[in-house]
Scaffold this motif. Sequence first.
Motif, PDB file in Angstrom:
ATOM      1  N   ARG A 131      -4.609  -9.600  48.908  1.00 25.26           N
ATOM      2  CA  ARG A 131      -2.885  -9.185  49.635  1.00 25.26           C
ATOM      3  C   ARG A 131      -1.664  -9.523  49.410  1.00 25.26           C
ATOM      4  NH1 ARG A 131      -1.204  -3.509  51.196  1.00 25.26           N
ATOM      5  NH2 ARG A 131      -2.504  -3.363  52.790  1.00 25.26           N
ATOM      6  N   TRP A 132      -2.121 -11.227  49.987  1.00 27.51           N
ATOM      7  CA  TRP A 132      -1.120 -12.557  49.545  1.00 27.51           C
ATOM      8  C   TRP A 132      -1.496 -12.866  47.635  1.00 27.51           C
ATOM      9  CZ3 TRP A 132       3.980 -12.084  51.055  1.00 27.51           C
ATOM     10  CH2 TRP A 132       4.091 -11.170  52.302  1.00 27.51           C
ATOM     11  N   GLN A 133      -1.004 -13.559  46.883  1.00 26.06           N
ATOM     12  CA  GLN A 133      -1.775 -13.472  45.976  1.00 26.06           C
ATOM     13  C   GLN A 133      -1.253 -15.083  45.321  1.00 26.06           C
ATOM     14  OE1 GLN A 133      -2.102 -10.279  43.098  1.00 26.06           O
ATOM     15  NE2 GLN A 133      -4.407  -9.664  44.040  1.00 26.06           N
ATOM     16  N   PRO A 134      -1.256 -16.743  45.980  1.00 28.91           N
ATOM     17  CA  PRO A 134      -0.243 -17.067  45.681  1.00 28.91           C
ATOM     18  C   PRO A 134      -0.994 -17.912  44.169  1.00 28.91           C
ATOM     19  CG  PRO A 134      -1.319 -17.896  47.299  1.00 28.91           C
ATOM     20  CD  PRO A 134      -1.891 -16.471  47.154  1.00 28.91           C
ATOM     21  N   TYR A 135       0.021 -18.331  43.357  1.00 34.78           N
ATOM     22  CA  TYR A 135      -0.381 -19.091  42.010  1.00 34.78           C
ATOM     23  C   TYR A 135       0.587 -20.157  41.556  1.00 34.78           C
ATOM     24  CZ  TYR A 135       3.315 -15.979  40.381  1.00 34.78           C
ATOM     25  OH  TYR A 135       4.753 -15.408  39.846  1.00 34.78           O
ATOM     26  N   LEU A 136      -0.745 -20.464  40.668  1.00 31.66           N
ATOM     27  CA  LEU A 136       0.283 -21.544  40.050  1.00 31.66           C
ATOM     28  C   LEU A 136       0.477 -21.246  38.380  1.00 31.66           C
ATOM     29  CD1 LEU A 136      -1.153 -25.515  41.276  1.00 31.66           C
ATOM     30  CD2 LEU A 136       1.285 -23.519  42.066  1.00 31.66           C
ATOM     31  N   GLN A 137       1.873 -22.078  37.560  1.00 29.31           N
ATOM     32  CA  GLN A 137       2.418 -20.749  36.458  1.00 29.31           C
ATOM     33  C   GLN A 137       2.246 -22.485  35.614  1.00 29.31           C
ATOM     34  OE1 GLN A 137       2.857 -17.080  35.470  1.00 29.31           O
ATOM     35  NE2 GLN A 137       5.223 -17.860  34.805  1.00 29.31           N
ATOM     36  N   GLY A 138       2.142 -22.367  34.345  1.00 29.01           N
ATOM     37  CA  GLY A 138       2.676 -22.980  33.352  1.00 29.01           C
ATOM     38  C   GLY A 138       2.394 -21.974  32.032  1.00 29.01           C
ATOM     39  N   GLY A 139       3.851 -22.860  30.936  1.00 26.68           N
ATOM     40  CA  GLY A 139       3.859 -22.042  29.779  1.00 26.68           C
ATOM     41  C   GLY A 139       4.944 -23.041  29.198  1.00 26.68           C
ATOM     42  N   ALA A 140       4.969 -22.876  27.596  1.00 24.52           N
ATOM     43  CA  ALA A 140       6.096 -23.276  26.597  1.00 24.52           C
ATOM     44  C   ALA A 140       6.956 -21.834  25.802  1.00 24.52           C
ATOM     45  CB  ALA A 140       5.380 -23.461  25.954  1.00 24.52           C
ATOM     46  N   LEU A 141       7.924 -22.433  25.826  1.00 22.78           N
ATOM     47  CA  LEU A 141       8.830 -20.693  25.119  1.00 22.78           C
ATOM     48  C   LEU A 141       9.786 -22.033  23.733  1.00 22.78           C
ATOM     49  CD1 LEU A 141      10.534 -19.880  28.191  1.00 22.78           C
ATOM     50  CD2 LEU A 141       8.964 -18.448  27.270  1.00 22.78           C
ATOM     51  N   ILE A 142       9.943 -20.879  22.944  1.00 20.86           N
ATOM     52  CA  ILE A 142      10.624 -21.035  21.414  1.00 20.86           C
ATOM     53  C   ILE A 142      11.935 -19.778  21.893  1.00 20.86           C
ATOM     54  CG2 ILE A 142       8.802 -20.042  20.050  1.00 20.86           C
ATOM     55  CD1 ILE A 142       9.967 -22.351  17.494  1.00 20.86           C
ATOM     56  N   GLY A 143      12.477 -20.718  21.634  1.00 19.44           N
ATOM     57  CA  GLY A 143      13.645 -19.569  20.944  1.00 19.44           C
ATOM     58  C   GLY A 143      14.771 -19.886  20.669  1.00 19.44           C
ATOM     59  N   LEU A 144      16.003 -19.148  20.745  1.00 20.30           N
ATOM     60  CA  LEU A 144      17.550 -19.682  20.075  1.00 20.30           C
ATOM     61  C   LEU A 144      18.395 -19.127  21.481  1.00 20.30           C
ATOM     62  CD1 LEU A 144      17.569 -16.670  16.873  1.00 20.30           C
ATOM     63  CD2 LEU A 144      17.104 -19.155  17.075  1.00 20.30           C
ATOM     64  N   ASN A 145      19.817 -20.409  20.901  1.00 16.79           N
ATOM     65  CA  ASN A 145      20.262 -20.367  21.914  1.00 16.79           C
ATOM     66  C   ASN A 145      20.315 -20.541  22.953  1.00 16.79           C
ATOM     67  OD1 ASN A 145      22.178 -20.261  19.451  1.00 16.79           O
ATOM     68  ND2 ASN A 145      22.112 -17.763  19.859  1.00 16.79           N
ATOM     69  N   LEU A 146      18.769 -21.452  23.607  1.00 18.76           N
ATOM     70  CA  LEU A 146      18.660 -21.933  25.096  1.00 18.76           C
ATOM     71  C   LEU A 146      19.854 -22.958  24.916  1.00 18.76           C
ATOM     72  CD1 LEU A 146      14.553 -21.790  24.555  1.00 18.76           C
ATOM     73  CD2 LEU A 146      16.226 -20.010  24.959  1.00 18.76           C
ATOM     74  N   ALA A 147      19.679 -22.407  26.083  1.00 19.10           N
ATOM     75  CA  ALA A 147      20.792 -23.815  27.215  1.00 19.10           C
ATOM     76  C   ALA A 147      20.561 -23.838  28.639  1.00 19.10           C
ATOM     77  CB  ALA A 147      22.058 -23.515  26.589  1.00 19.10           C
ATOM     78  N   LEU A 148      20.188 -24.960  28.884  1.00 19.62           N
ATOM     79  CA  LEU A 148      19.903 -25.078  30.743  1.00 19.62           C
ATOM     80  C   LEU A 148      20.928 -25.643  31.002  1.00 19.62           C
ATOM     81  CD1 LEU A 148      16.698 -25.728  30.951  1.00 19.62           C
ATOM     82  CD2 LEU A 148      17.643 -23.514  31.539  1.00 19.62           C
TER      83      LEU A 148
END
Length: 213
Positions: A131-148
């Motif tokens: 029912r309750w499903q905790p998880y950990l997640q990681g990854g990478a992205l490549i994109g255009l005009n990204l801005a944090l």
Amino acid sequence: MNMTQKLHSLYSKLLGIAGLVIFGLVIITSPLKAQQSSEKEQLEPLRSDVGIVGLSANLHWHNYYSPLEDEMNSNTDLKLQFQNIRMLSRHVGIGYKAFANMHITGFFEDFGIGAGALGPMLRYYPFESVRWQPYLQGGALIGLNLALSDPLGANTDEGVRFRTFLRAGLTYKVSNNFGIFLEAGPTWEYDTGLSLDAHALQVDFGIQLFLFN
């Protein structure tokens, strides 16, 4: 207060908000859990033939004054995010993540895509929960005009950029095929020389669809 203390204070506030949201989800979904105790259909556990599709959308609307036109204008920003995971076992899944930011000026006077990105990710479920499903997640992205916008309000350049991210998430399964999720964690952004120049703590809330083969 120095820079490190300011960053620590900001992260503590955001993590506190995420904790309150998770607590609210527990309270809201408790009646659903009680009602489903008598259901004939039992929830299926995660296994290697399960695909998980996650969807989330954020909508922002604001007014701004244009000195050249001497009038008030409006702008609507829409962020759509898509995740596709294929479970390799009860605990590990691989897939990809994509998102796009779209903006609409006025009453559909102008429309365009502000940013978009795509990349792989890895998800890990530490418990064999149903029912309750905790998880950990990681990854990478490549994109255009990204801005944090990092905690110091730094502006980033346009063009091709890269991101890496880590997320702690929690899914509540309403049925075998439908659930809601909350994710929170840091994101780092790099220029084309892979030099880190922006970072932020992000929170995502949306729905998940479970596809059984």
